[in-house]
Design an enzyme around this catalytic site. Structure first.
Site, short mmCIF file in Angstrom:
data_model
loop_
_atom_site.label_atom_id
_atom_site.label_comp_id
_atom_site.label_asym_id
_atom_site.label_seq_id
_atom_site.Cartn_x
_atom_site.Cartn_y
_atom_site.Cartn_z
N LYS A 23 -15.17 3.04 1.74
CA LYS A 23 -14.43 4.05 0.96
C LYS A 23 -12.95 3.82 1.20
CE LYS A 23 -13.49 7.73 -1.45
NZ LYS A 23 -12.06 7.37 -1.63
N ARG A 28 -8.53 7.22 -7.36
CA ARG A 28 -9.64 6.79 -8.22
C ARG A 28 -9.08 6.53 -9.61
NH1 ARG A 28 -15.17 8.26 -8.45
NH2 ARG A 28 -16.19 6.83 -9.93
N ARG A 43 -8.63 9.61 -12.48
CA ARG A 43 -9.89 10.34 -12.61
C ARG A 43 -9.75 11.53 -13.54
NH1 ARG A 43 -12.41 13.71 -7.47
NH2 ARG A 43 -13.43 15.31 -8.72
N PHE A 115 -15.11 -1.41 -7.94
CA PHE A 115 -16.44 -1.26 -7.34
C PHE A 115 -17.56 -1.06 -8.36
CE2 PHE A 115 -14.44 3.03 -6.60
CZ PHE A 115 -15.16 3.75 -7.53
N GLU A 166 -11.26 5.08 5.52
CA GLU A 166 -11.49 6.49 5.22
C GLU A 166 -12.96 6.86 5.44
OE1 GLU A 166 -11.51 9.67 1.54
OE2 GLU A 166 -10.54 7.75 1.24
N ARG A 182 -21.51 14.31 -11.20
CA ARG A 182 -21.60 14.19 -9.75
C ARG A 182 -23.07 13.96 -9.40
NH1 ARG A 182 -17.87 15.03 -6.22
NH2 ARG A 182 -16.59 16.27 -7.67
N ASP A 418 6.63 -25.29 16.90
CA ASP A 418 7.22 -24.44 17.93
C ASP A 418 8.71 -24.76 18.04
OD1 ASP A 418 7.53 -22.64 19.95
OD2 ASP A 418 6.54 -23.84 21.49
N ASP A 420 11.94 -24.07 19.88
CA ASP A 420 12.21 -23.54 21.21
C ASP A 420 13.67 -23.73 21.60
OD1 ASP A 420 11.85 -22.51 23.73
OD2 ASP A 420 10.97 -24.34 24.56
N ASP A 509 9.11 -28.95 19.28
CA ASP A 509 7.92 -29.39 20.03
C ASP A 509 6.78 -29.71 19.07
OD1 ASP A 509 5.92 -29.90 21.78
OD2 ASP A 509 6.06 -28.00 22.87
#
Length: 588
Positions: A23, A28, A43, A115, A166, A182, A418, A420, A509
């Site tokens: 979730k 939405r 929504r 989804f 969530e 729903r 690297d 340095d 390096d």
């Protein structure tokens, strides 16, 4: 298309008929894509298109699915693949200025997490997910992503917990899409954070109760709540306030005494997000309801996390508890970069000013959940999960160094330069070297990432698909580039191994990038007095204002939440490196 609605549930159903999704904490929305472009609708039917221009840009992608399509999903701003930043999204939703919206869309772009989709009224969840996955995969845009579905509940629970999501959504695999209704075929289970406070106020005009906590010796707000109480509990609590509290109009106040546990999704500035009464805590004294406890509870530490001597100072200003909270919160960002790599720990059991030692072998006293890799009779430590990371931290592991390959491959999965300098006073040399290397890498279209070393230098990471280049090929590549830099600026850069012969030049390096060698891991703390961190940064931050002391245990977590993780696309970019171009570079 009206979105199908979820039903809240305290229990997660199990069985072969159920699939599970993360979730996401967002808005939405329905994404409608026609030949005329994309429209985003909330929504409640509000047009969100102007607020999120980066989502509309998906339509400009050359790879288009067969149109029209309608996708159901969550509009998010992602911190990690499984964690969304609702406060940033909420801020985006309030913006009105087109200029500010454009700037925000570039700084922290939103992602549409799809989804579900509309096919036919009789199409089942499994059929719709299969079609949706095909569509999202065909659109090569990071702004449109597919919400994974899981059959194993334990796996998604582990992911949701690690990433502080969530919650989880459980969906019946045989369910049809019921527009605007729903349904108990879709169940939403929140991953509550439970915090403790002591009752303070009751407001009779709106029915809200208020809880406070102690911040030091000062009483401060935890937040207000009214939901979650049974009718009998609410009646009893109201009567208690009116009998024992001090009245001022429609407000009653109590002295610190009665403690409660409250569910929430977060706490900020004296307010709780989605507060819900959980329980009375008669076993808890109000002195125990502190800001420190709230911080711990919000972090969702594992119940079996071992924490000994939490007040011990590991750095001058950092306790062990501070450190373990850092590890817990940074773990969703760091663990993917440590996965299946033999880790070398530098342990400081009594803090950075006391004795330290290296450890790479699994000790006999390690718990069973610490994974290891066996080579002959040797067992090497892996840091593949949150509990392992916390166990190591509790045992004084303050630095984490990793090799350039995973345990199941003989090939490197990254190249690291690297840079340095002789000391922090010459950090500007590292900035210059990084900028010059970035220019060369960009010309070859090589995807690179950059981080501070956490001490005095900078490190440039180039992700690779294992097997795409050998160590010999990566050595030729790194040596070729650093020799170009030395040739360009011999007074500033050197590949001289002996420190005494470098002077004040920066050491490039390239020999360090080899099988068996290690580099400090991204987000690893360092044993410095400031508690600095080897912090991933964005390339645009690599300028004269950058300094390694800018990034510490105290601010890195907030930084990644606000600006995102600069290594977020590390895994994706390794799949599209111009390997043949890189192989063609050889030392002249």
């Amino acid at each position: 298309m009206k979105p199908m609605l979820l039903t809240m549930s305290e229990e997660i159903p199990r069985g072969k008929n159920w699939a599970y999704e993360i979730k996401y904490d967002g808005f939405r929305a329905i994404l409608q894509w026609t030949v005329d472009g994309i429209t985003l609708t909330s929504r409640n039917g509000k047009n969100l298109s102007d607020q999120f221009p980066e989502i509309l840009e998906i339509a400009k992608n050359t790879d288009k699915p067969e149109l029209p399509i309608q996708l159901d999903g969550e509009l998010t701003i992602l911190n990690t693949p499984y964690q969304a930043n609702f406060s940033l999204l909420q801020h985006r939703g309030r913006l009105k200025s087109k200029t500010k919206i454009e700037a925000a869309s570039l700084k922290r772009p939103a992602t549409f997490m799809a989804f579900d989709m509309q096919i036919t009224p009789s199409a089942t969840y499994d059929q719709r997910k299969k079609a949706l996955k095909t569509i999202v995969k065909s659109v090569s845009s990071p702004r449109l992503q597919y919400v994974e579905d899981f059959n194993q509940l334990d796996k998604i629970k582990e992911l949701a917990f690690l990433h502080l999501a969530e919650g989880i959504v459980a969906k019946n695999k045989h369910s049809t899409y019921q527009e605007g209704k729903r349904s108990k075929q879709w169940l939403k289970i929140k991953q509550w954070r439970t915090v403790s406070g002591f009752l303070s106020d009751f407001h009779a005009n709106n029915g809200y109760y208020h809880a406070n906590i102690w911040t030091g010796k000062k009483e401060s707000s935890l937040g207000s709540f009214k939901h979650g109480l049974t009718a009998e509990e609410a009646q009893t609590l109201t009567a208690f306030y009116k009998k024992n509290g001090k009245n001022s109009g429609q407000r009653w106040t109590l002295d610190p005494s009665i403690c409660v546990d409250l569910h929430c999704l977060g706490a900020k500035d004296g307010e709780l997000r989605e507060p819900l009464f959980s329980d009375f805590r008669f076993d808890l004294s109000h002195e125990e309801c502190t800001a420190e406890k709230v911080k711990y509870d919000l972090a969702l530490m594992p119940e079996d996390a071992e924490i000994t001597k939490p007040d011990k100072k590991l750095w001058p200003e950092v306790t062990k508890l501070d450190y373990l909270l850092y590890l817990r919160q940074i773990s969703p960002y760091q663990l993917p970069l440590l996965n299946n790599k033999k880790i070398t720990l530098i342990r400081y059991p009594d803090g950075i000013h006391e004795k330290s030692f290296y450890q790479k072998h699994l000790p006999d006293y390690a718990p069973d959940y610490i994974q290891s890799w066996q080579e002959g009779e040797e067992f090497f430590i892996l840091a593949n999960n949150l509990r392992s990371l916390l166990w190591m931290g509790n045992h004084g592991a303050l630095e984490y160094h990793i090799p350039f390959q995973t345990v199941d491959s003989a090939f490197p999965d990254e190249i690291v330069f690297d840079l340095d300098p002789p000391d922090r006073e010459h950090f500007q040399l590292a900035i210059l070297a990084a900028q010059l290397l970035k220019h060369l890498l960009d010309r070859m279209e090589v995807h690179s990432f950059v981080k501070t070393s956490g001490n005095k230098g900078i490190q440039i990471h180039i992700p690779l698909m294992p097997g795409s280049m050998s160590y010999e090929e990566t050595r030729r590549f790194t040596e070729g580039l650093v020799r170009l830099l030395v040739k360009e600026e011999p007074r500033l850069f050197t590949i001289e191994r002996l420190k005494k012969n470098r002077g004040n030049r920066l050491y490039l390096d390239y020999i360090q990038h080899a099988e068996g060698k290690t580099i400090v891991a991204p987000y690893s703390p360092r044993a410095t007095k400031e508690a600095t961190v080897a912090a991933p940064v964005y390339w645009e931050e690599v300028n004269e204002t950058l300094h390694p002391t800018d990034f510490t245990i105290f601010n890195v977590v907030d930084r990644v939440k606000e600006y995102g993780c600069p290594f977020y696309e590390y895994s994706r970019k390794r799949q599209i490196q111009p390997v043949e171009v890189m192989k063609s570079l050889s030392v002249k």
